[in-house]
Design a protein around this motif. Structure first.
Motif, PDB file in Angstrom:
ATOM      1  N   ARG A 277      -3.364  -0.998   7.162  1.00  0.00           N
ATOM      2  CA  ARG A 277      -3.719  -0.038   6.104  1.00  0.00           C
ATOM      3  C   ARG A 277      -4.458  -0.734   4.964  1.00  0.00           C
ATOM      4  O   ARG A 277      -5.502  -0.257   4.506  1.00  0.00           O
ATOM      5  N   PHE A 278      -3.946  -1.858   4.514  1.00  0.00           N
ATOM      6  CA  PHE A 278      -4.595  -2.604   3.442  1.00  0.00           C
ATOM      7  C   PHE A 278      -5.993  -3.060   3.868  1.00  0.00           C
ATOM      8  O   PHE A 278      -6.974  -2.887   3.130  1.00  0.00           O
TER       9      PHE A 278
ATOM     10  N   LEU B 112      -5.147   4.525  -3.333  1.00  0.00           N
ATOM     11  CA  LEU B 112      -3.708   4.312  -3.498  1.00  0.00           C
ATOM     12  C   LEU B 112      -3.186   4.817  -4.840  1.00  0.00           C
ATOM     13  O   LEU B 112      -1.983   5.040  -4.994  1.00  0.00           O
TER      14      LEU B 112
ATOM     15  N   TRP C  94      -1.025   0.724  -9.524  1.00  0.00           N
ATOM     16  CA  TRP C  94      -2.164   0.103  -8.859  1.00  0.00           C
ATOM     17  C   TRP C  94      -3.325  -0.096  -9.833  1.00  0.00           C
ATOM     18  O   TRP C  94      -3.709   0.812 -10.558  1.00  0.00           O
TER      19      TRP C  94
ATOM     20  N   THR D  44       0.861  -1.190   0.000  1.00  0.00           N
ATOM     21  CA  THR D  44       0.000   0.000   0.000  1.00  0.00           C
ATOM     22  C   THR D  44       0.897   1.239   0.000  1.00  0.00           C
ATOM     23  O   THR D  44       1.847   1.305  -0.775  1.00  0.00           O
TER      24      THR D  44
ATOM     25  N   LEU E 293      -9.552   1.170  -1.656  1.00  0.00           N
ATOM     26  CA  LEU E 293      -8.236   0.813  -2.180  1.00  0.00           C
ATOM     27  C   LEU E 293      -7.830   1.684  -3.370  1.00  0.00           C
ATOM     28  O   LEU E 293      -6.631   1.873  -3.620  1.00  0.00           O
TER      29      LEU E 293
END
Length: 453
Positions: A406-407, A419, A426, A75, A416
């Motif tokens: 965090r993930f 990111l 990503w 992340t 998500l």
């Protein structure tokens, strides 16, 4: 999946590991020991169970050098400065992992090895003549470990196999089951597990989990399933326990004797530093492992004491990096164990569950203690959307480098995609990792591979 075929031998392996570390006063068997012998009395059964904890600490997704750094670089909390990519970390950092990535394989394979060991203990204790309360406790601890590992596997890999036996003929051909079904089974298992475990710890350092550990894990499953009311109830049950109290001193959060700790893992030997103290440490030179990302460092508000106390600046040749400095003892350690669950997670999960139910006023009662301990002002009336954003930020500031928070937090909140600005490679399919090619070749029932890989 590669599973041990001899249950007695894996239990012997765990007992030998524990005997070498003197975690329990149990004589080492001189040759072999059958499963019936392992569970002939509480002492030998506890030895097998303690060996499972040693395995978790040494080489598993719960180890301080596993999901914390792996998902941190994956992340936006950590930068990798590895000089080569022999272990696949740089590929994870650049979101370019493949199904042959060795780090991806290590997370998968070690988790299933320990799941197998947990199943061996569950089977052994169920067939034993141990006293009922001891049978319940040992089964409950092993089932909790299995459930935690399966939860992380589901979060990282999506649909996964759910082994509940040591029969290799069954395990070697298991198929993956859908994520929703994995979570449903975990909910059932954890509810049952909480009923088996006592509230009282069997160790003063809380290195063996109790009922409240299972209830927290159950609440985490509820949160992923968006069962906000059930999560609220489970989390409030934990907060109502006299076993715990909020730690108001930031300098003591990672000291092993605090009453805010729910479960932690003990180092292998007296005086050993925890793995988290070493894996992030660098001083006097540019990092060659991990450093905190600029994105993380800049996420802290002015005056946040966590930035001052839980990070350390390293300046070399006019360049400054920051390392995680939550665990302080890098030589002789007599004050720190590796924390798996702590009370602040209960507070922030409860704030989130309440905000999701539009109980924003009540939710502030649980985010504000975390903020105020860090020297920040209390939040006042805010909208649901703004509050959920603040809770996500607080999770990042509070739990960086811990257990892949965090993930998991971004994934649970469907964020998500946040990111993308700092992780240019990503893609949407990166919400899960690939199933390791090695195991697909051994068991074609693991197909299809996750999309994108």
């Amino acid at each position: 999946m590669v599973f041990w075929r001899n249950t007695g031998m894996i239990l012997l392996f765990y007992m030998l590991a524990v005997s070498c570390e003197k975690m329990l006063e149990v004589e080492t068997p001189s040759n072999q020991i059958g499963k019936d012998k392992v569970f002939a009395d509480v002492q030998t059964a506890n030895a097998a169970l303690a060996g499972l904890y040693a395995g978790l600490r040494d080489n598993s997704p719960l180890s301080g050098e596993s999901l914390g750094p792996f998902l941190g670089v994956y992340t936006d909390d950590l930068d990798s400065y590895a000089l080569t990519d022999t272990n696949g970390i740089l590929a994870l950092y650049h979101n370019q992992q493949t199904d042959t990535n060795s780090t991806v394989y290590s997370v998968w394979s070690t988790a299933y090895q320990h799941i197998y060991a947990a199943n061996a203990i569950i089977e052994g204790v169920k067939a034993s003549a141990l006293p009922g309360n001891e049978k319940n406790r040992i089964e409950g601890e092993a089932l909790l470990i299995r459930s935690i590992l399966l939860f992380y596997l589901q979060q990282v890999f999506g649909p996964v196999p759910y082994p509940v036996t040591t029969d290799y003929k069954v395990n070697q051909s298991l198929s993956r089951i859908k994520s929703g079904e994995v979570l449903s089974r975990l909910e059932t298992d954890l509810s049952y597990c909480a009923g088996l475990l006592p509230d009282q710890y069997r160790d003063s350092e809380r290195v063996y989990p109790n009922r409240k550990s299972a209830e927290l894990m159950l609440a985490k499953v509820y949160m992923v399933r968006q069962k906000w009311g059930e999560a609220e109830q489970a989390l409030k049950t934990i907060l109502g326990s006299p076993l715990y109290s909020f730690q108001n001193d930031l300098t003591k959060v990672f000291q092993k004797d605090s009453k805010h700790i729910i479960w932690q893992l003990k180092p292998a030997n007296p005086g050993d530093p925890v793995k988290e103290a070493m894996v992030y440490y660098f001083s006097g030179a540019a990092p060659t492992g991990y450093a905190l990302s600029e994105s993380l460092v800049n996420s802290f508000e002015v005056g946040d004491l966590r930035k001052q106390l839980w990070m350390a600046a390293v300046t070399v040749g006019g360049n400054t990096w920051y390392r995680a400095d939550k665990y302080k003892n890098i030589t002789i350690n007599d004050t720190e164990d590796s924390i798996v669950f702590r009370l602040e997670e209960v507070y922030l999960l409860l704030a989130e569950a309440l905000a999701q139910q539009n109980k924003t006023g009540e939710a502030l009662q649980y985010i504000n203690p975390v903020r105020q301990r860090a020297g920040l002002s209390a939040l006042t009336s805010v909208s649901k959307e703004l509050l959920l954003g603040e809770i996500l930020l607080e999770n990042r500031r509070e739990f960086f480098t811990e257990m892949g928070h965090r993930f998991l937090d971004l994934k649970r909140n469907n964020r998500l995609s946040d990111l993308q600005p700092v992780k240019p490679n990503w893609k949407a399919f990166h919400s899960v990792w690939p199933i390791p090619q090695k195991d697909i070749l051994l068991n074609p029932n693991l197909k299809p591979q996750n999309n994108g890989y």
